[in-house]
Design a protein around this motif. Structure first.
Motif, short mmCIF file in Angstrom:
data_model
loop_
_atom_site.label_atom_id
_atom_site.label_comp_id
_atom_site.label_asym_id
_atom_site.label_seq_id
_atom_site.Cartn_x
_atom_site.Cartn_y
_atom_site.Cartn_z
N GLY A 60 0.82 -1.21 0.00
CA GLY A 60 0.00 0.00 0.00
C GLY A 60 0.85 1.26 0.00
N VAL A 61 1.86 1.28 0.85
CA VAL A 61 2.76 2.43 0.92
C VAL A 61 3.50 2.60 -0.41
N LEU A 62 3.97 1.50 -0.95
CA LEU A 62 4.74 1.57 -2.19
C LEU A 62 3.91 2.02 -3.39
N TRP A 63 2.62 1.70 -3.41
CA TRP A 63 1.78 2.21 -4.49
C TRP A 63 1.68 3.73 -4.41
N VAL A 64 1.58 4.26 -3.20
CA VAL A 64 1.56 5.72 -3.02
C VAL A 64 2.91 6.31 -3.44
N VAL A 65 3.99 5.67 -3.00
CA VAL A 65 5.34 6.13 -3.36
C VAL A 65 5.49 6.14 -4.88
N ARG A 66 5.08 5.08 -5.54
CA ARG A 66 5.21 5.01 -6.99
C ARG A 66 4.39 6.12 -7.65
N HIS A 67 3.21 6.38 -7.13
CA HIS A 67 2.37 7.46 -7.68
C HIS A 67 3.05 8.82 -7.49
N MET A 68 3.60 9.05 -6.30
CA MET A 68 4.28 10.33 -6.01
C MET A 68 5.57 10.47 -6.81
N ALA A 69 6.28 9.36 -6.96
CA ALA A 69 7.63 9.41 -7.53
C ALA A 69 7.66 9.31 -9.05
N GLY A 70 6.57 8.88 -9.66
CA GLY A 70 6.59 8.72 -11.11
C GLY A 70 7.62 7.69 -11.52
N ALA A 71 8.54 8.10 -12.38
CA ALA A 71 9.56 7.18 -12.91
C ALA A 71 10.82 7.12 -12.05
N LEU A 72 10.81 7.78 -10.90
CA LEU A 72 11.98 7.76 -10.03
C LEU A 72 12.37 6.33 -9.71
N PRO A 73 13.67 5.99 -9.78
CA PRO A 73 14.06 4.61 -9.48
C PRO A 73 13.85 4.24 -8.01
N ILE A 74 13.36 3.02 -7.83
CA ILE A 74 13.14 2.48 -6.49
C ILE A 74 13.88 1.15 -6.40
N ILE A 75 14.65 1.00 -5.32
CA ILE A 75 15.30 -0.26 -5.00
C ILE A 75 14.55 -0.86 -3.82
N LEU A 76 14.18 -2.12 -3.92
CA LEU A 76 13.51 -2.82 -2.83
C LEU A 76 14.47 -3.84 -2.24
#
Length: 125
Positions: A60-76
């Motif tokens: 849930g948090v990561l879906w919000v992060v992805r929405h806020m961040a757009g194409a910003l790279p995310i490492i999990l």
């Protein structure tokens, strides 16, 4: 100098931040989702590293992060090993998904690749 946000749910763990700061990155560790959302708005990061702890909450948090961040790279880092859970995580389009234990050199390589990926995306825009 790259700005990196790390979401680390364990307040006593800052080892990843120390590894990256030693490499010349500006690193901020966030211990909760509100701190992460605030830091994303205020710091304008080049990369987000998210340490998974509770997949149901993290998704849930990561879906919000992805929405806020757009194409910003995310490492999990960390998290599920089951096939279905890994598929759910992959839908978030992380540039890297590492399992623990993680060698510091592997993290540095992942960060270097993610930042290179982010710069290529900026050049293509």
């Amino acid at each position: 100098m790259s700005r990196i946000l790390i979401h680390e749910p364990r307040r006593d763990r800052h080892d990843w931040a120390q590894v990256l700061a030693a490499g010349g990155h500006d690193v901020v560790v966030c211990h909760g989702r509100e701190a992460l959302f605030d830091a994303m708005t205020l710091r304008r990061p080049d990369l987000i590293i998210y340490v998974l702890s509770d997949l149901a909450l993290d998704l849930g948090v990561l879906w919000v992060v992805r929405h806020m961040a757009g194409a910003l790279p995310i490492i999990l880092l960390g998290g599920p090993t089951g096939l279905e859970a890994r598929r759910s995580v992959q839908e978030l389009r992380p540039v890297y998904f590492g399992m623990f234990p993680l060698d510091p050199a592997e993290l540095n390589d992942a960060v270097r690749g993610a930042l290179s990926h982010e710069r290529r995306g900026a050049l293509a825009s």
